[in-house]
Design an enzyme around this catalytic site. Structure first.
Site, PDB file in Angstrom:
ATOM      1  N   ASP A  82      28.296  28.665  15.904  1.00 21.62           N
ATOM      2  CA  ASP A  82      28.048  27.348  15.305  1.00 21.62           C
ATOM      3  C   ASP A  82      26.914  26.667  16.095  1.00 21.62           C
ATOM      4  OD1 ASP A  82      28.579  25.374  13.433  1.00 21.62           O
ATOM      5  OD2 ASP A  82      30.371  24.601  14.420  1.00 21.62           O
ATOM      6  N   GLY A 210      31.416  19.377   8.407  1.00 21.61           N
ATOM      7  CA  GLY A 210      32.284  18.205   8.381  1.00 21.61           C
ATOM      8  C   GLY A 210      33.386  18.297   7.349  1.00 21.61           C
ATOM      9  N   GLY A 211      34.035  19.461   7.255  1.00 19.16           N
ATOM     10  CA  GLY A 211      35.059  19.657   6.225  1.00 19.16           C
ATOM     11  C   GLY A 211      36.355  18.891   6.463  1.00 19.16           C
ATOM     12  N   ASN A 231      32.890  24.472   6.549  1.00 19.09           N
ATOM     13  CA  ASN A 231      33.252  24.433   7.967  1.00 19.09           C
ATOM     14  C   ASN A 231      34.453  23.536   8.242  1.00 19.09           C
ATOM     15  OD1 ASN A 231      30.944  25.909   8.349  1.00 19.09           O
ATOM     16  ND2 ASN A 231      29.912  24.402   9.629  1.00 19.09           N
TER      17      ASN A 231
HETATM   18  P1  13P Z   1      34.870  19.148  11.177  1.00 18.13           P
HETATM   19  O1  13P Z   1      35.163  19.104  12.650  1.00 18.13           O
HETATM   20  O2  13P Z   1      34.689  17.811  10.590  1.00 18.13           O
HETATM   21  O3  13P Z   1      35.858  19.987  10.442  1.00 18.13           O
HETATM   22  O4  13P Z   1      33.432  19.867  11.018  1.00 18.13           O
HETATM   23  C1  13P Z   1      33.293  21.192  11.370  1.00 18.13           C
HETATM   24  C2  13P Z   1      31.880  21.634  11.345  1.00 18.13           C
HETATM   25  O5  13P Z   1      31.117  21.264  10.477  1.00 18.13           O
HETATM   26  C3  13P Z   1      31.458  22.564  12.394  1.00 18.13           C
HETATM   27  O6  13P Z   1      30.081  22.769  12.414  1.00 18.13           O
END
Ligand code: 13P
Length: 285
Positions: A82, A210-211, A231
């Site tokens: 990531d 940002g899921g 994600n």
């Molecule tokens: P969240 O922490 O909001 O689930 O986002 C995860 C993400 O996008 C990791 O790159």
């Protein structure tokens, strides 16, 4: 199965309009919960790591864990890095068996983002590994990066087109579309119109960052508009903690660690399966 490559998984998801969940693993138990959850639902899955988590466990142990977990199931499991700006970390992940990596140059001026992403792209493509790249500014906190909500910037369509022309073999593209890392403070403001403009101009699977905290209809609108990689980090981390604390509250005198490990595993695996079902990737392995 051996560790899978993310690009063909995401191309298929993009064309069939489902999302592949990408969970930020925490430890071996969390990776086990993600892989077993995917196996139980016959779904492709992505395990990804922040640089901070790699620094705790090391490149080789993580590569070995995910390889052996992947070989124990018959669904495709990709291993992805990531947000990362460090080319040395990218190279070390590739050497340890990662099948895709993200270079995040989104905090750089646009032309400098292109220049530095090109360095990562060359490293990744010459190793046969997929690359994820980002433009715009996704709000919230991820790893050591913090973008205040007021500083979040939507990706500009013309810049998305120009950016992607330099990287025809990109595995997945991450334009900022209004989502944010971490727990949302208010209602998420997803720029669906912008997402649609980007996906009609750029034929590369999109990563939805940002899921955590998005509602079912928000996921499905984004997925049907071209988001093929979804994600999830914060939710998985909270479930890791809750799995432990709920059992501790129920049995405060329990002194044996194995039941805590199993409680965490079950808690995280339930969360993984819920997300897979929500993203439509069940049965798509
Ligand atoms: P969240 O922490 O909001 O689930 O986002 C995860 C993400 O996008 C990791 O790159």
């Amino acid at each position: 199965m051996s560790i899978a490559y993310m690009k063909p998984m995401l191309k298929k998801a993009q064309s069939e309009k489902y999302g592949i969940a990408a969970f930020n693993m925490i430890d071996y138990n969390s990776a086990r919960a993600v892989v077993d959850g995917a196996q139980e639902l016959n779904a492709p899955i992505i395990i990804q790591l922040s640089v901070k988590t790699i620094k705790i466990w090391g490149f080789k142990p993580i590569g070995d864990w995910v390889r052996s977990l992947s070989e124990s199931v018959d669904v495709p499991v990709a291993l992805h890095l990531d947000h990362c700006k460090d080319l040395d970390v990218i190279q070390r992940c590739i050497d340890a068996g990662w099948t895709s990596v993200m270079f995040d140059g989104s905090s750089l001026p646009f032309q400098e983002n292109i220049r530095q992403t090109k360095l990562a792209y060359d490293i990744a493509t010459s190793a046969g590994v997929g690359l994820e790249a980002e433009i715009g500014a996704i709000g919230g906190t991820e790893d050591d990066k913090f973008v205040a909500e007021d500083d979040a910037i939507l990706a500009v369509v013309d810049e998305c087109v120009e950016f992607c022309q330099y990287f025809p073999d990109l595995a997945v593209f991450a334009p900022a579309i209004g989502t944010a890392h971490g727990v949302y403070k208010g209602e998420p403001k997803i720029a669906y119109g912008r997402l649609a403009e980007i996906t009609s101009a750029v034929d590369i699977p999109i990563a939805l960052h940002g899921g955590t905290g998005l509602a079912a209809d928000q996921f499905s609108r984004c997925i049907s508009s071209g988001c093929a990689k979804v994600n999830i980090s914060t939710m998985h981390k909270l479930q890791f903690i809750q799995g432990f604390t709920e059992l501790k509250d129920q049995k405060p005198n329990l002194g044996e660690p194995i039941p805590f490990i199993e409680a965490q595993y079950e808690h995280m695996k339930t969360g993984v399966k819920n997300m897979i079902a929500l993203f439509g990737s069940q049965g798509k392995a």
